[in-house]
Every structure is written in C-alpha cells, then in structure tokens.
Design an enzyme around this catalytic site. Structure first.
Site, short mmCIF file in Angstrom:
data_model
loop_
_atom_site.label_atom_id
_atom_site.label_comp_id
_atom_site.label_asym_id
_atom_site.label_seq_id
_atom_site.Cartn_x
_atom_site.Cartn_y
_atom_site.Cartn_z
N HIS A 32 0.85 -1.19 0.00
CA HIS A 32 0.00 0.00 0.00
C HIS A 32 0.89 1.24 0.00
O HIS A 32 2.06 1.18 0.38
CB HIS A 32 -0.92 -0.01 1.22
N LYS A 36 5.04 1.58 0.77
CA LYS A 36 5.83 1.28 -0.43
C LYS A 36 7.33 1.48 -0.19
O LYS A 36 8.14 0.66 -0.62
CB LYS A 36 5.37 2.13 -1.62
N THR A 58 2.03 -5.52 -8.23
CA THR A 58 0.98 -4.61 -8.69
C THR A 58 1.66 -3.39 -9.30
O THR A 58 2.84 -3.15 -9.07
CB THR A 58 0.04 -4.25 -7.53
N GLY A 59 0.92 -2.62 -10.08
CA GLY A 59 1.44 -1.57 -10.94
C GLY A 59 2.51 -0.65 -10.40
O GLY A 59 3.67 -0.71 -10.81
N THR A 60 2.15 0.23 -9.47
CA THR A 60 3.10 1.21 -8.97
C THR A 60 4.23 0.54 -8.22
O THR A 60 5.40 0.93 -8.35
CB THR A 60 2.38 2.24 -8.07
N THR A 61 3.90 -0.47 -7.45
CA THR A 61 4.93 -1.20 -6.70
C THR A 61 5.96 -1.79 -7.67
O THR A 61 7.17 -1.67 -7.46
CB THR A 61 4.30 -2.31 -5.83
N GLY A 93 -3.23 -2.21 -7.67
CA GLY A 93 -4.08 -2.99 -6.77
C GLY A 93 -5.56 -2.63 -6.83
O GLY A 93 -6.41 -3.50 -7.07
N ASP A 98 -4.73 -6.61 -7.34
CA ASP A 98 -4.88 -7.54 -6.22
C ASP A 98 -5.64 -8.79 -6.67
O ASP A 98 -5.29 -9.91 -6.31
CB ASP A 98 -5.62 -6.89 -5.05
N HIS A 125 -10.30 -0.19 -1.65
CA HIS A 125 -10.48 -1.51 -2.27
C HIS A 125 -10.29 -2.61 -1.21
O HIS A 125 -9.75 -3.67 -1.50
CB HIS A 125 -9.52 -1.66 -3.45
#
Length: 181
Positions: A32, A36, A58-61, A93, A98, A125
């Site tokens: 989250h 991060k 997941t995307g940004t991570t 996510g 997720d 979410h």
C-alpha cells in the site's frame, strides 16, 4: 478434471502439494502507498536473493522496484538497476491487480506473497485486499505482511530442503467436490 486435480497438476507433478527444492519461485510483491518505501528498502536489502526468482507486482509497486538502484559491483562508483525489466507488472491494486494476483494464487502460479499492507487506514479496495489475503491463507502459500516475517520466509532453510513439501489443504478438495443435493 475437478478443481483439486487441476491444482495438483499445476504443481511440480509430485502429487499432493509442491516442493520448492531451491528452484525458481514466483513471488508476488504488493505494498500500500503508506508502506511502499518500506517494501523498496526490503527489496533492496534482499536483492541478491530476490534476483534469483521470478517477480510479480501490482502496478506502482512494480515500477518502483524496477527503479531501485544499487552500487554496481562491476563498475565501482556507478549505480545499476538490478530489477529493470525483470518484474511482471500487473494492474494497480485498486484497479484489479490484487485480484490478478489472487487468481494466480488460486491457479498455483504464485508460491510466495509479500504484502506490506497499511493496517492503519481502511483501503478503498478493502474487499480486494481481504480476498487476496484470504486466498494466500487458503492455498497455504508462503505469505508475509511485515518485514520480519518476509525476511524469515525468504531466508528459510525450507526453501532449499528437497524433503519439504507445501501441502494443499484438504478443505479445497472437499469444497470443490461437495455434494449439493
């Protein structure tokens, strides 16, 4: 083929469950926003071990993991990005990432989930977060939600133990094959 047989067939072919045997694992990394940077620090610290495995995020991570820089051991005084192009980035996510990881867990495609979740705030979410953590527990994969547990999982001697077998819980087969009459 029933769901349980399918799951067992997705494993290493050894029957009920699967062995790590020091082989390349599929590891999912999620964090989250509030955690991060903590995950990036952990990934950087464990770069040598993680680089031996296949990473999903997941995307940004995933983008942040690919941007991690470390000292280049081959060219002193320079930096390198050890994960550049080596992370399969899924959706963000809240936009379905997720759920994508959850589906991969259910299909037997993810063996470890490292999920640094921010438990101080309710996520927009939250239902997706709950579903992901439920699937990780249900399918008995290696699963950490904090740095200490993540360190212990990643450095466990069981990862290289050919006799250790991850068991797929009986409850999955019982549920998949239940009689509804």
């Amino acid at each position: 083929m029933d769901v349980f047989a399918y799951l067992c067939s997705r494993c290493s072919g050894t029957g009920y469950g699967f062995n790590f045997n020091g082989s390349v694992m599929n590891i999912a990394l999620v964090a989250h926003d509030g955690r991060k940077q903590e995950l990036m620090s952990w990934v950087k610290y464990n770069q040598a071990i993680l680089s031996k495995h296949t990473l999903y995020a997941t995307g940004t991570t995933g983008r942040l993991i690919e941007e991690i820089t470390i000292d280049n051991p081959e060219v002193p005084g320079t930096l390198t990005r050890p994960f550049k192009g080596k992370v399969t980035k899924l959706l963000s996510g809240p936009l379905g990432g997720d759920q994508q990881i959850g589906a991969m867990i259910a299909e037997g495609k993810i063996q470890m989930l490292i999920f640094f979740c921010d438990n101080l705030i309710v996520q927009g979410h939250q239902n997706d977060v709950s579903a992901l953590t439920r699937l990780a527990a249900l399918y008995n994969i290696a699963f950490a939600t904090n740095r200490t547990t993540a360190d212990m999982l990643l450095t466990s001697s069981l990862m290289d133990n050919p006799d250790y077998k991850v068991q797929i819980p009986d409850c999955i087969a019982k549920y998949a094959n239940r009689d509804l009459q």
